[in-house]
Design a protein around this motif. Structure first.
Motif, PDB file in Angstrom:
ATOM      1  N   SER A  12     -27.010  -0.214   0.575  1.00  0.00           N
ATOM      2  CA  SER A  12     -28.287   0.641   0.520  1.00  0.00           C
ATOM      3  C   SER A  12     -28.593   2.050   0.313  1.00  0.00           C
ATOM      4  O   SER A  12     -27.717   2.747   0.535  1.00  0.00           O
ATOM      5  CB  SER A  12     -29.298   0.515   1.499  1.00  0.00           C
ATOM      6  N   TYR A  13     -29.676   2.421  -0.475  1.00  0.00           N
ATOM      7  CA  TYR A  13     -29.652   3.868  -0.970  1.00  0.00           C
ATOM      8  C   TYR A  13     -30.590   4.618   0.287  1.00  0.00           C
ATOM      9  O   TYR A  13     -31.015   5.517   0.335  1.00  0.00           O
ATOM     10  CB  TYR A  13     -30.573   3.399  -1.521  1.00  0.00           C
ATOM     11  N   LEU A  14     -31.387   3.285   1.119  1.00  0.00           N
ATOM     12  CA  LEU A  14     -31.894   4.420   2.412  1.00  0.00           C
ATOM     13  C   LEU A  14     -30.886   5.018   3.273  1.00  0.00           C
ATOM     14  O   LEU A  14     -30.359   4.295   3.931  1.00  0.00           O
ATOM     15  CB  LEU A  14     -32.910   3.320   2.298  1.00  0.00           C
ATOM     16  N   TYR A  23     -31.039  -3.915   1.691  1.00  0.00           N
ATOM     17  CA  TYR A  23     -29.256  -3.536   1.222  1.00  0.00           C
ATOM     18  C   TYR A  23     -29.624  -3.987  -0.401  1.00  0.00           C
ATOM     19  O   TYR A  23     -29.955  -5.342  -0.903  1.00  0.00           O
ATOM     20  CB  TYR A  23     -28.698  -4.370   1.441  1.00  0.00           C
ATOM     21  N   ALA A  24     -29.320  -2.576  -1.573  1.00  0.00           N
ATOM     22  CA  ALA A  24     -29.318  -2.841  -2.460  1.00  0.00           C
ATOM     23  C   ALA A  24     -27.712  -4.286  -3.203  1.00  0.00           C
ATOM     24  O   ALA A  24     -27.504  -4.956  -3.626  1.00  0.00           O
ATOM     25  CB  ALA A  24     -28.832  -1.486  -3.866  1.00  0.00           C
ATOM     26  N   LEU A  25     -26.799  -4.247  -2.056  1.00  0.00           N
ATOM     27  CA  LEU A  25     -25.985  -4.832  -2.084  1.00  0.00           C
ATOM     28  C   LEU A  25     -26.015  -5.416  -0.952  1.00  0.00           C
ATOM     29  O   LEU A  25     -25.409  -4.691   0.354  1.00  0.00           O
ATOM     30  CB  LEU A  25     -24.403  -4.039  -2.848  1.00  0.00           C
ATOM     31  N   GLY A  42     -25.895 -10.478 -14.209  1.00  0.00           N
ATOM     32  CA  GLY A  42     -26.788 -11.181 -13.429  1.00  0.00           C
ATOM     33  C   GLY A  42     -28.392 -10.043 -14.078  1.00  0.00           C
ATOM     34  O   GLY A  42     -28.163  -9.153 -14.537  1.00  0.00           O
ATOM     35  N   PRO A  43     -29.524 -10.603 -13.686  1.00  0.00           N
ATOM     36  CA  PRO A  43     -30.190 -10.100 -14.301  1.00  0.00           C
ATOM     37  C   PRO A  43     -30.428  -8.359 -13.722  1.00  0.00           C
ATOM     38  O   PRO A  43     -29.831  -7.840 -13.216  1.00  0.00           O
ATOM     39  CB  PRO A  43     -31.334 -10.450 -13.447  1.00  0.00           C
ATOM     40  N   SER A  44     -31.561  -7.615 -14.477  1.00  0.00           N
ATOM     41  CA  SER A  44     -31.853  -6.347 -13.987  1.00  0.00           C
ATOM     42  C   SER A  44     -32.460  -5.761 -12.614  1.00  0.00           C
ATOM     43  O   SER A  44     -33.006  -6.936 -12.128  1.00  0.00           O
ATOM     44  CB  SER A  44     -32.872  -6.173 -14.652  1.00  0.00           C
ATOM     45  N   GLY A  45     -32.015  -5.211 -11.736  1.00  0.00           N
ATOM     46  CA  GLY A  45     -31.563  -5.065 -10.429  1.00  0.00           C
ATOM     47  C   GLY A  45     -31.472  -5.180  -9.164  1.00  0.00           C
ATOM     48  O   GLY A  45     -31.167  -5.242  -8.551  1.00  0.00           O
ATOM     49  N   CYS A  46     -30.063  -6.408  -9.724  1.00  0.00           N
ATOM     50  CA  CYS A  46     -30.106  -7.275  -8.760  1.00  0.00           C
ATOM     51  C   CYS A  46     -28.224  -6.747  -8.415  1.00  0.00           C
ATOM     52  O   CYS A  46     -28.337  -6.771  -7.434  1.00  0.00           O
ATOM     53  CB  CYS A  46     -28.973  -8.881 -10.182  1.00  0.00           C
ATOM     54  N   GLY A  47     -28.082  -5.492  -9.602  1.00  0.00           N
ATOM     55  CA  GLY A  47     -26.721  -4.323  -8.107  1.00  0.00           C
ATOM     56  C   GLY A  47     -25.688  -4.102  -9.069  1.00  0.00           C
ATOM     57  O   GLY A  47     -24.405  -3.784  -8.495  1.00  0.00           O
ATOM     58  N   LYS A  48     -25.635  -5.039 -10.334  1.00  0.00           N
ATOM     59  CA  LYS A  48     -24.652  -4.673 -10.858  1.00  0.00           C
ATOM     60  C   LYS A  48     -24.177  -3.126 -11.263  1.00  0.00           C
ATOM     61  O   LYS A  48     -23.042  -2.675 -11.018  1.00  0.00           O
ATOM     62  CB  LYS A  48     -25.080  -5.108 -12.222  1.00  0.00           C
ATOM     63  N   THR A  49     -24.891  -1.636 -11.911  1.00  0.00           N
ATOM     64  CA  THR A  49     -24.481  -0.729 -11.379  1.00  0.00           C
ATOM     65  C   THR A  49     -24.311  -0.290 -10.160  1.00  0.00           C
ATOM     66  O   THR A  49     -23.046   0.117 -10.500  1.00  0.00           O
ATOM     67  CB  THR A  49     -25.999  -0.019 -12.131  1.00  0.00           C
ATOM     68  N   THR A  50     -24.813  -0.638  -9.295  1.00  0.00           N
ATOM     69  CA  THR A  50     -24.609  -0.284  -8.003  1.00  0.00           C
ATOM     70  C   THR A  50     -23.303  -0.209  -7.612  1.00  0.00           C
ATOM     71  O   THR A  50     -22.216   0.534  -6.959  1.00  0.00           O
ATOM     72  CB  THR A  50     -25.377  -0.723  -6.943  1.00  0.00           C
ATOM     73  N   LEU A  51     -22.702  -1.369  -8.385  1.00  0.00           N
ATOM     74  CA  LEU A  51     -21.453  -1.671  -7.854  1.00  0.00           C
ATOM     75  C   LEU A  51     -20.249  -1.397  -8.321  1.00  0.00           C
ATOM     76  O   LEU A  51     -19.324  -1.026  -8.186  1.00  0.00           O
ATOM     77  CB  LEU A  51     -21.162  -3.839  -7.991  1.00  0.00           C
TER      78      LEU A  51
END
Ligand code: ADP
Ligand code: MG
Length: 361
Positions: A12-14, A23-25, A42-51
């Motif tokens: 989570s970024y919070l 949670y983003a992931l 996956g679509p934009s915002g699903c957590g790809k970059t975070t992972l």
């Protein structure tokens, strides 16, 4: 580098998380094999970059551990992990020559001049950058810049995995295909693990051996293109893969028949048993490609109203009204095109049933 082991990862970024949707992931628990070519789709915002950033070390997960093989790297910074990352927009030194851009990661690590020269030329050859080695990066086109960015990932021989975050977004579609082929070639030659992030299924399907589908912070399925097409684990995969995606219609069971409005559709015994035993909201899924469609009545077929026909060049997509639900069927270019009415049937082997969005199996 051995496998990438994602052990109960959540992020989570919070700072102070209360609810699951913060949670983003959500929870990622997976092992990715060494040497694989993976697409993270996956679509934009699903957590790809975070992972991706958690794997490369730019981000530390709120929970869980990242291991490369048996080595826990969760607390290691990116430069201590033998991983290279290529970003969506090329990160380059514009005023340096292409040669010096490629040489930079090696100079930084103190390699001698002769080695650097040899290695830069090898990589430039793979990427067909030799003709521009002495040019400044600033004068070059977007595709050449992205190749340089790629090359900076490749020059280090200690790199065991390269992560690409939508690297071809800024590139001309015609060149995209060429670069993807190049990547595949590099993958086969150097036996690196490649993880390629994209929101475009065509990119994912043409690049990867295995596709990791993400949705709202979850990995919903990892599989070959064929597995995702034929057995989507989750409704989202059915809908996201394929063009158009899988048809879904709410249904109930009546013995070993699926009931949709007044229609009773036979399914195989195993599927019927699973559906009867499940408690969730039931839906039937079938790919447009696998619906049987006829312009005349057929045995065991159902009458439908034709709502539209879309010509897509090599095939046509027919929209149908079936018991108040829209279904799409895909027919070949030279198949007869129905007018007001069409008759359809559902081949048993292609019927999939979903309970609360998850495939029954
Ligand atoms: P993707 O790469 O699949 O588009 P991201 O990993 O960038 O998705 O984002 C996942 C979720 O996390 C999104 O809801 C996004 O808004 C949020 N997010 C991403 N980066 C940050 C950040 N630095 N601070 C706060 N929230 C973020
Ligand atoms: Mg992203």
């Amino acid at each position: 580098m051995a496998q990438i082991n994602l052990d109960e990862i959540a992020h989570s970024y919070l700072p102070d998380v209360q609810k699951e949707d913060e949670y983003a992931l959500k929870r990622i628990h997976n092992i990715w094999d060494d040497g694989g070519a993976y697409a993270l789709l996956g679509p934009s915002g699903c957590g790809k970059t975070t992972l991706l950033n958690i794997i490369s070390g730019l981000l530390k997960p709120s929970r869980g551990r990242v291991k490369f093989g048996d080595i826990d790297v969760t607390d290691l910074p990116p430069e201590k992990r033998n991983i290279a990352q290529v970003f969506q927009f090329p990160v380059l030194y514009d005023t340096m020559t292409v040669f010096n851009n490629l040489a930079f990661p090696l100079k930084n690590r103190g390699f001698d001049k002769a080695y650097i020269d040899k290695r830069v030329r090898e990589v430039a050859e793979i990427l067909e950058l030799e003709p521009v080695l002495n040019k400044k990066a600033e004068g070059l086109g977007a595709d050449a810049k992205q190749k340089i960015s790629l090359g900076r990932g490749l020059v280090r021989e200690d790199v065991a995995a390269i992560l690409f975050d939508e690297p071809l977004t800024v590139i001309d579609p015609q060149l995209k295909w060429e670069l993807r082929c190049k990547l595949k070639e590099i993958h086969e030659k150097l036996k690196l693990t490649l993880i390629y992030v994209t929101h475009d299924q065509v990119e994912a399907l043409t690049f990867a051996d295995k596709i990791i589908v993400m949705y709202e912070g979850w990995i919903v399925q990892i599989g070959t293109p064929q597995e995702l097409f034929e057995y989507p684990n989750h409704k989202f995969v059915g809908y996201f893969i394929g063009s158009p995606g899988m048809n879904f219609v709410p249904c109930t069971m009546e013995g070993d028949m699926v009931k949709i409005g007044n229609a009773r559709i036979p399914v195989d015994e195993k599927t019927a048993a699973l559906a009867s035993a499940s408690e969730g909201k039931l839906e039937m899924g079938i790919r447009p490609l696998y619906l049987t469609l006829s312009c005349d009545p057929i045995e065991g077929g159902f009458e439908t109203d034709v709502k539209g026909v879309e010509d897509q060049g090599s095939h046509r997509i027919v929209s149908l009204d079936f018991q108040g639900h829209t279904l799409k069927a895909r027919i070949a270019e030279n198949d007869p095109v129905p007018e007001a009415k069409a008759w359809i049937s559902f081949p048993k082997e292609w019927i999939r049933l979903f309970a609360d969005e998850h495939l029954l199996k």
